[in-house]
Design a protein around this motif. Sequence first.
Motif, mmCIF file in Angstrom:
data_model
loop_
_atom_site.group_PDB
_atom_site.id
_atom_site.type_symbol
_atom_site.label_atom_id
_atom_site.label_comp_id
_atom_site.label_asym_id
_atom_site.label_seq_id
_atom_site.Cartn_x
_atom_site.Cartn_y
_atom_site.Cartn_z
ATOM 1 N N GLN A 1 -22.995 -41.857 16.741
ATOM 2 C CA GLN A 1 -22.636 -40.494 17.128
ATOM 3 C C GLN A 1 -22.024 -40.422 18.522
ATOM 4 O O GLN A 1 -20.994 -39.789 18.722
ATOM 5 N N THR A 2 -22.644 -41.072 19.497
ATOM 6 C CA THR A 2 -22.100 -41.027 20.860
ATOM 7 C C THR A 2 -20.734 -41.694 20.921
ATOM 8 O O THR A 2 -19.834 -41.225 21.624
ATOM 9 N N GLY A 3 -20.554 -42.778 20.157
ATOM 10 C CA GLY A 3 -19.236 -43.425 20.091
ATOM 11 C C GLY A 3 -18.167 -42.491 19.530
ATOM 12 O O GLY A 3 -17.050 -42.421 20.059
ATOM 13 N N PHE A 4 -18.509 -41.770 18.473
ATOM 14 C CA PHE A 4 -17.559 -40.813 17.905
ATOM 15 C C PHE A 4 -17.267 -39.682 18.880
ATOM 16 O O PHE A 4 -16.125 -39.235 19.002
ATOM 17 N N ILE A 5 -18.312 -39.190 19.576
ATOM 18 C CA ILE A 5 -18.095 -38.127 20.565
ATOM 19 C C ILE A 5 -17.130 -38.610 21.643
ATOM 20 O O ILE A 5 -16.174 -37.913 21.998
ATOM 21 N N TRP A 6 -17.377 -39.799 22.163
ATOM 22 C CA TRP A 6 -16.488 -40.339 23.200
ATOM 23 C C TRP A 6 -15.057 -40.446 22.684
ATOM 24 O O TRP A 6 -14.114 -40.026 23.349
ATOM 25 N N PHE A 7 -14.889 -41.003 21.476
ATOM 26 C CA PHE A 7 -13.553 -41.176 20.900
ATOM 27 C C PHE A 7 -12.847 -39.825 20.742
ATOM 28 O O PHE A 7 -11.684 -39.670 21.117
#
Length: 150
Positions: free
Chosen positions: A89-95
């Motif tokens: 989730q945090t990776g997707f938010i950053w992206f």
Amino acid sequence: MNKAKNLTSSKKWRFVLVGIFNTVLDFGLMNVFRLFVPLPIANIISTGIAMMSSFFLNKKWTFKSTGKNYVREVTLFFLFTIIGIWVIQTGFIWFIKEFVPHFGLPDVAFDNIAKIIASVPSLIWNYVTYNKIVFRDKQTARKETESQGL
């Protein structure tokens, strides 16, 4: 009344209801914390609190786990949830924050949209791992093994 009972009798629907509750908790906390720290940090704090709530609600109500090996369940739950929420989730938010146009939306609106979008892959990951690994009882595992002829 029957419809409400039918909803709560399905493991998938209980998972959804627990997820909605914890999502509201998570979003509320994230929006408070983002006033004081950067969004990825606010997300980690809010999801950490929501994770604790999720463990107890999923164990007792969603999956009705009677497992007595709490160390195993807690360890696996937090391992898979950390991967699902803090990594996926945090990776997707950053992206999304870095590479998707904001279309003039205020940061708070865009941050919440990013989190909603990023919740989908983590939701799928969490349900599958909780159901198949974390809260899988010995009786279900034995039946699945026997049906596969193992």
